[in-house]
Write a protein that holds these residues in place. Structure first.
Motif, PDB file in Angstrom:
ATOM      1  N   LYS A 141       0.499  -1.197   0.026  1.00 54.18           N
ATOM      2  CA  LYS A 141      -0.145  -0.233  -0.025  1.00 54.18           C
ATOM      3  C   LYS A 141       0.618   1.295  -0.094  1.00 54.18           C
ATOM      4  O   LYS A 141       0.672   2.171  -0.647  1.00 54.18           O
ATOM      5  CB  LYS A 141      -1.091   0.074   1.324  1.00 54.18           C
ATOM      6  N   ARG A 142       1.902   1.280   0.761  1.00 56.14           N
ATOM      7  CA  ARG A 142       2.691   2.586   0.881  1.00 56.14           C
ATOM      8  C   ARG A 142       3.692   2.826  -0.211  1.00 56.14           C
ATOM      9  O   ARG A 142       4.406   3.869  -0.289  1.00 56.14           O
ATOM     10  CB  ARG A 142       3.488   2.451   2.292  1.00 56.14           C
ATOM     11  N   ALA A 143       3.764   1.908  -1.393  1.00 56.12           N
ATOM     12  CA  ALA A 143       4.525   2.094  -2.375  1.00 56.12           C
ATOM     13  C   ALA A 143       3.976   2.859  -3.265  1.00 56.12           C
ATOM     14  O   ALA A 143       2.949   2.905  -3.734  1.00 56.12           O
ATOM     15  CB  ALA A 143       5.093   0.685  -3.010  1.00 56.12           C
ATOM     16  N   PRO A 144       4.647   3.976  -3.654  1.00 59.23           N
ATOM     17  CA  PRO A 144       4.024   4.881  -4.595  1.00 59.23           C
ATOM     18  C   PRO A 144       4.118   4.460  -6.218  1.00 59.23           C
ATOM     19  O   PRO A 144       3.624   4.978  -7.169  1.00 59.23           O
ATOM     20  CB  PRO A 144       4.595   6.314  -4.664  1.00 59.23           C
ATOM     21  N   ALA A 145       5.068   3.478  -6.481  1.00 57.72           N
ATOM     22  CA  ALA A 145       5.202   2.739  -7.675  1.00 57.72           C
ATOM     23  C   ALA A 145       5.639   1.331  -7.578  1.00 57.72           C
ATOM     24  O   ALA A 145       6.131   0.945  -6.455  1.00 57.72           O
ATOM     25  CB  ALA A 145       6.296   3.865  -8.411  1.00 57.72           C
ATOM     26  N   VAL A 146       5.701   0.672  -8.769  1.00 56.50           N
ATOM     27  CA  VAL A 146       6.360  -0.489  -8.834  1.00 56.50           C
ATOM     28  C   VAL A 146       7.381  -0.468  -9.979  1.00 56.50           C
ATOM     29  O   VAL A 146       6.935   0.106 -10.987  1.00 56.50           O
ATOM     30  CB  VAL A 146       5.068  -1.388  -9.074  1.00 56.50           C
ATOM     31  N   ALA A 147       8.337  -1.199  -9.641  1.00 53.88           N
ATOM     32  CA  ALA A 147       9.465  -1.361 -10.689  1.00 53.88           C
ATOM     33  C   ALA A 147       9.458  -2.542 -11.262  1.00 53.88           C
ATOM     34  O   ALA A 147       9.356  -3.678 -10.562  1.00 53.88           O
ATOM     35  CB  ALA A 147      10.830  -0.877 -10.272  1.00 53.88           C
ATOM     36  N   ILE A 148       9.491  -2.830 -12.518  1.00 51.93           N
ATOM     37  CA  ILE A 148       9.587  -3.995 -13.374  1.00 51.93           C
ATOM     38  C   ILE A 148      10.898  -4.268 -14.145  1.00 51.93           C
ATOM     39  O   ILE A 148      11.009  -3.336 -14.888  1.00 51.93           O
ATOM     40  CB  ILE A 148       8.477  -4.231 -14.110  1.00 51.93           C
ATOM     41  N   ILE A 149      11.760  -4.837 -13.871  1.00 51.58           N
ATOM     42  CA  ILE A 149      12.741  -5.189 -14.716  1.00 51.58           C
ATOM     43  C   ILE A 149      12.425  -6.387 -15.670  1.00 51.58           C
ATOM     44  O   ILE A 149      11.950  -7.359 -15.475  1.00 51.58           O
ATOM     45  CB  ILE A 149      14.048  -6.056 -13.764  1.00 51.58           C
TER      46      ILE A 149
END
Length: 291
Positions: free
Chosen positions: A62-70
């Motif tokens: 919830k507290r992550a403003p973004a998701v990084a995908i490699i």
């Protein structure tokens, strides 16, 4: 009496218990998708079955403003590519999170399809991107079986059931049907890239949708990539030095070491052969891009 005021940055630091728990840091979950894209559940493959649990966990923070995908893939199944890309966008909209895609060695064909699900695509200058096209490959064995004295006996209900049979001579009608399928799939690919990249694309580039591929250093001029850089550098720029990377990895089995398909009890010679052929095909796809 001590003050909580920090003259170094003119800010009041977070309470000690928040800092102790790491709550003063910006958490960015990272999902790594690496391998050939295919429906079969084999190690080192990308498909909706293997990717969905990782993506769901990442977007669930919830507290992550973004998701990084490699992403690191030479391509593969157009259906699995679209399913994974769509799932990423569905989660991004549902959870209202930004998606940052980081390209490693290659994001080509289906790999680039998945990459375009990102709000931004960041790549190393030497990363290979593009290959927006469709390819089919097969072999013809009709002369080989004739030389060793084997006769092909094939019985069908429906005149097109033997389309592109590798033990029969090619027919123009079969090739025309295959080309039509490829064009349909290619249109889906092109439409998706256009819908995601929009005005960023250099539509004057006549090679953009021909299956050509480039280094990210060149592709950035065509709008296929947004920025050159690496994940740690970009995340620090966007979210500050206190950014915390949380890698989302597959859950380990409860007991023992996971078994490869050909190591399973009762595995047949046929399954071993299938795995071997799949590995050769995967190697061929990677080698197309010099990897």
């Amino acid at each position: 009496m001590t003050s909580d005021f920090d003259p170094a940055n003119n800010a009041v630091p977070a309470p000690w218990h928040v800092r102790l728990l790491g709550r003063d840091k910006t958490v960015i979950p990272v999902v790594r998708l690496s391998g050939v894209i295919e429906a079969a559940s084999r190690p080192g493959r990308i498909n909706i079955q293997s990717a969905a649990p990782l993506l769901k966990r990442a977007f669930g923070i919830k507290r992550a403003p973004a998701v990084a995908i490699i992403i690191n893939s030479p391509g593969g199944s157009p259906v699995q590519s679209r399913l994974v890309a769509k799932y990423i966008r569905d989660l991004a909209e549902e959870k209202e999170k930004q998606v940052l895609v980081f390209v490693e060695d290659v994001a080509a064909s289906g790999g680039y399809f998945i990459a375009t699900a990102g709000d931004e695509i960041i790549a190393d200058p030497s990363s290979i991107v593009g290959s927006i096209g469709v390819i089919s490959a097969s072999f013809g064995f009709e002369e080989a079986i004739e030389k060793i004295g084997v006769k092909r006996r094939l019985y069908t209900a429906g005149k097109n059931k033997s389309t592109l049979d590798p033990f029969l001579p090619e027919k123009k009608a079969d090739i025309d049907r295959l080309k039509k399928l490829q064009l349909d799939i290619h249109d889906v690919f092109i439409d998706y890239v256009k819908s995601r990249r929009g005005d960023k694309l250099d539509t004057e580039n006549k090679d953009l949708f021909t299956g050509e591929f480039w280094t990210a250093k060149t592709a950035i001029d065509f709008g296929l990539v947004d920025k050159l850089g690496d994940m740690h550098e970009v995340l620090r720029e966007k979210f500050g030095k206190k950014v915390k990377i949380e890698r989302i990895t597959p859950k380990k089995p409860l007991f023992g070491v996971p078994r490869l398909p050909f190591m399973q009890i009762g595995a047949s010679d046929e399954s071993f052969t299938d795995d071997l052929i799949s590995s050769v095909e995967a190697k061929s796809m990677w080698s197309r891009f010099g990897l």
